[in-house]
Motif scaffolding. Structure first.
Motif, PDB file in Angstrom:
ATOM      1  N   THR A   1      -8.639 -19.049  -7.244  1.00  0.00           N
ATOM      2  CA  THR A   1      -9.001 -19.463  -8.603  1.00  0.00           C
ATOM      3  C   THR A   1      -8.065 -20.586  -9.044  1.00  0.00           C
ATOM      4  O   THR A   1      -6.844 -20.409  -9.046  1.00  0.00           O
ATOM      5  CB  THR A   1      -8.890 -18.284  -9.584  1.00  0.00           C
ATOM      6  OG1 THR A   1      -9.794 -17.251  -9.185  1.00  0.00           O
ATOM      7  CG2 THR A   1      -9.238 -18.730 -11.006  1.00  0.00           C
TER       8      THR A   1
ATOM      9  N   ILE B   1      -7.133 -23.149 -12.154  1.00  0.00           N
ATOM     10  CA  ILE B   1      -7.305 -23.314 -13.600  1.00  0.00           C
ATOM     11  C   ILE B   1      -6.487 -24.514 -14.048  1.00  0.00           C
ATOM     12  O   ILE B   1      -5.327 -24.671 -13.654  1.00  0.00           O
ATOM     13  CB  ILE B   1      -6.851 -22.056 -14.359  1.00  0.00           C
ATOM     14  CG1 ILE B   1      -7.589 -20.814 -13.845  1.00  0.00           C
ATOM     15  CG2 ILE B   1      -7.080 -22.225 -15.864  1.00  0.00           C
ATOM     16  CD1 ILE B   1      -7.008 -19.507 -14.349  1.00  0.00           C
TER      17      ILE B   1
ATOM     18  N   HIS C   1     -13.012 -20.832  -7.191  1.00  0.00           N
ATOM     19  CA  HIS C   1     -13.312 -20.832  -8.622  1.00  0.00           C
ATOM     20  C   HIS C   1     -12.538 -21.947  -9.311  1.00  0.00           C
ATOM     21  O   HIS C   1     -11.374 -22.202  -8.999  1.00  0.00           O
ATOM     22  CB  HIS C   1     -12.927 -19.481  -9.243  1.00  0.00           C
ATOM     23  CG  HIS C   1     -13.654 -18.318  -8.651  1.00  0.00           C
ATOM     24  ND1 HIS C   1     -15.021 -18.192  -8.725  1.00  0.00           N
ATOM     25  CD2 HIS C   1     -13.200 -17.228  -7.968  1.00  0.00           C
ATOM     26  CE1 HIS C   1     -15.390 -17.064  -8.119  1.00  0.00           C
ATOM     27  NE2 HIS C   1     -14.298 -16.462  -7.655  1.00  0.00           N
TER      28      HIS C   1
ATOM     29  N   ALA D   1     -11.804 -23.561 -13.341  1.00  0.00           N
ATOM     30  CA  ALA D   1     -11.981 -23.334 -14.776  1.00  0.00           C
ATOM     31  C   ALA D   1     -10.957 -24.140 -15.563  1.00  0.00           C
ATOM     32  O   ALA D   1      -9.971 -24.639 -15.006  1.00  0.00           O
ATOM     33  CB  ALA D   1     -11.832 -21.847 -15.102  1.00  0.00           C
TER      34      ALA D   1
ATOM     35  N   GLY E   1     -15.404 -21.665 -17.223  1.00  0.00           N
ATOM     36  CA  GLY E   1     -15.490 -21.922 -15.791  1.00  0.00           C
ATOM     37  C   GLY E   1     -16.681 -22.778 -15.417  1.00  0.00           C
ATOM     38  O   GLY E   1     -17.648 -22.910 -16.178  1.00  0.00           O
TER      39      GLY E   1
ATOM     40  N   CYS F   1     -16.830 -18.275 -12.052  1.00  0.00           N
ATOM     41  CA  CYS F   1     -15.555 -18.952 -12.258  1.00  0.00           C
ATOM     42  C   CYS F   1     -14.917 -18.513 -13.571  1.00  0.00           C
ATOM     43  O   CYS F   1     -13.700 -18.280 -13.644  1.00  0.00           O
ATOM     44  CB  CYS F   1     -15.739 -20.463 -12.267  1.00  0.00           C
ATOM     45  SG  CYS F   1     -16.244 -21.186 -10.684  1.00  0.00           S
ATOM     46  N   THR F   2     -15.739 -18.402 -14.612  1.00  0.00           N
ATOM     47  CA  THR F   2     -15.227 -17.955 -15.905  1.00  0.00           C
ATOM     48  C   THR F   2     -14.643 -16.560 -15.794  1.00  0.00           C
ATOM     49  O   THR F   2     -13.562 -16.269 -16.318  1.00  0.00           O
ATOM     50  CB  THR F   2     -16.342 -17.978 -16.961  1.00  0.00           C
ATOM     51  OG1 THR F   2     -16.810 -19.315 -17.130  1.00  0.00           O
ATOM     52  CG2 THR F   2     -15.844 -17.444 -18.301  1.00  0.00           C
TER      53      THR F   2
ATOM     54  N   ALA G   1     -11.253 -16.560 -13.964  1.00  0.00           N
ATOM     55  CA  ALA G   1     -10.172 -17.006 -14.836  1.00  0.00           C
ATOM     56  C   ALA G   1      -9.860 -15.957 -15.895  1.00  0.00           C
ATOM     57  O   ALA G   1      -8.683 -15.707 -16.211  1.00  0.00           O
ATOM     58  CB  ALA G   1     -10.553 -18.329 -15.496  1.00  0.00           C
TER      59      ALA G   1
END
Length: 423
Positions: free
Chosen positions: A118, A120, A151, A153, A177, A182-183, A186
């Motif tokens: 992930t 971010i 992912h 975001a 995301g 993805c959202t 995160a």
């Protein structure tokens, strides 16, 4: 042992995130390209530009004891489950955000990116930057596809240095995301650190949340600054106006004027982009106007200082002027965007002899010249022809200062009514 989290960029965004993560028992590596920053952190010392409002030395020592590992080595970004880019972005000469540090962070991460990671972005960016700037860098450098293999975001930082009751765990965290998965990835990460997660429809919405929050602050401060000048010109006590107006329980939020607007939350106009070479949508005219209004305040403070000296039979040339609080925000030592250097420069050009006091800034240079720091605050205020309060640190006893100072110009309206000349 591989880290669970990589925080890329160990400044005003990255350090609070790393602190919250280590406190939640998340194995964290902190990556920064500056060897001096990393060396200071490893030694248990805060970098000079990060004051107590960002982190305390005791907190840093606890982080290191809990396994926090600062590094400049890109290889240590491998095999983390989550990577958060907290690289700094500032306004360039053209008024557009400079995304070079974000790009460098993405390029350092990309070759080490693994499936199901992930990623971010927390840095201040224009709407669309996560998808159109960061995503291609990550995909080209890794050979992976965002939204399918890893992912991606965006989550806007809501740091408020100097307010310990508004740390990362207590402020709702917005996440958006590239895909719903993805959202959720995160949100799952921040859910380990924060009390409340707010899901945006996507990264563009989350990016625009931050832009709106920052621009809201600047536009309203600009209005307060214009009212300050107006009220002074017509002989109205602005601070009494604010005191009365803020009693209205609806349709009004009190903003207060000051010597200028600083900090890392720079106003963003999407009509200016650095990475596409063209504007994005309609320029925000109010943002540009607010930037102009706030940018004039250091000159206005200098003019008020010179006029105040003149009213008391003194010239700015040769006057001893003491500046109190030179950071951009109360109770921090962060100098980013502070109006104090411009005020100091303008006063020096008028011939004033400057000194300063700030409990969080042990050394201060303006135009590559050191400004003398006073140790005995009250004695220095008594000797100075003019004392100018630029930041109302909690450690300042303004009633006592008003008694000791020959002249006190309070640009924050923090002194008791009648105790000082206020902006």
């Amino acid at each position: 042992m591989p880290a669970d989290l990589a925080v890329i960029g160990l400044g005003h965004l990255g350090l609070p995130l790393a602190r919250a993560a280590t406190a939640a028992s998340v194995a964290t590596v902190g990556h920064d390209p500056d060897p001096r920053t990393v060396a200071e952190l490893r030694a248990g010392r805060l970098p000079a530009e990060d004051g107590p409002g960002t982190l305390t030395a005791a907190e840093l020592r606890r982080m290191l004891s809990a396994g926090f590992h600062p590094t400049t080595d890109d290889a240590e970004l491998e095999r983390v489950r989550t990577a958060v880019i907290c690289a700094p972005t500032r306004l360039g000469p053209d008024g557009a955000l400079d995304l070079r540090a974000v790009g460098a962070a993405a390029r350092a991460l990309a070759p080490r990116l693994r499936p199901r990671t992930t990623v971010i972005l927390e840095s201040a960016v224009h709407p669309g930057a996560t998808e159109e700037f960061v995503r291609p860098l990550l995909e080209d450098g890794s050979g992976l596809c965002a939204g399918r293999d890893f992912h991606l975001a965006y989550s806007p930082s809501r740091a408020d240095p100097g307010h310990r009751d508004r740390d990362l765990t207590r402020v709702p965290r917005v996440v958006g995301g590239l895909t719903p998965a993805c959202t959720e990835a995160a949100a799952a990460f921040y859910g380990r650190l924060c009390d409340k997660i707010v899901r945006a429809r996507g990264p563009r919405e989350a990016e625009t949340v931050r832009m709106w929050e920052t621009n809201y602050r600047h536009v309203n401060i600009a209005l307060a600054n214009e009212m300050a000048v107006f009220c002074h010109d017509i002989g109205v006590d602005l601070w009494d106006v604010v005191r009365c107006a803020e009693t209205k329980p609806f349709g009004f939020q009190a903003f207060r004027p000051g010597p200028g607007v600083g900090g890392h939350g720079t106003p963003v106009d999407p009509g200016r982009l650095t990475y596409k070479g063209a504007g994005l949508g309609h320029p925000l005219r109010m943002v540009g106007l607010a930037r102009d209004v706030n940018g004039r305040m250091p000159l206005y403070v200098t003019q008020r200082a010179a006029a105040l000296l003149n009213e008391h039979g003194k010239s700015a040339r040769g006057a001893r002027v003491l500046l109190l609080g030179v950071g951009y925000k109360a109770d921090t030592g962060d100098l980013e965007g502070s109006p104090a250097p411009e005020i100091a420069t303008r006063l020096s050009e008028l011939g004033a002899q400057l000194s300063y006091h700030d409990p969080y800034v042990p050394r201060w240079r303006v135009a590559d010249r050191p400004v003398p720091r006073v140790d005995c605050l009250y004695e220095a205020a008594a000797e100075a022809d003019l004392t100018i309060l630029l930041q109302q640190h909690r450690t300042y006893d303004l009633q006592g200062l008003a008694v000791k100072a020959q002249l006190l110009l309070d640009t924050r309206g923090a002194s008791p009514a009648g105790a000082a000349h206020r902006l």
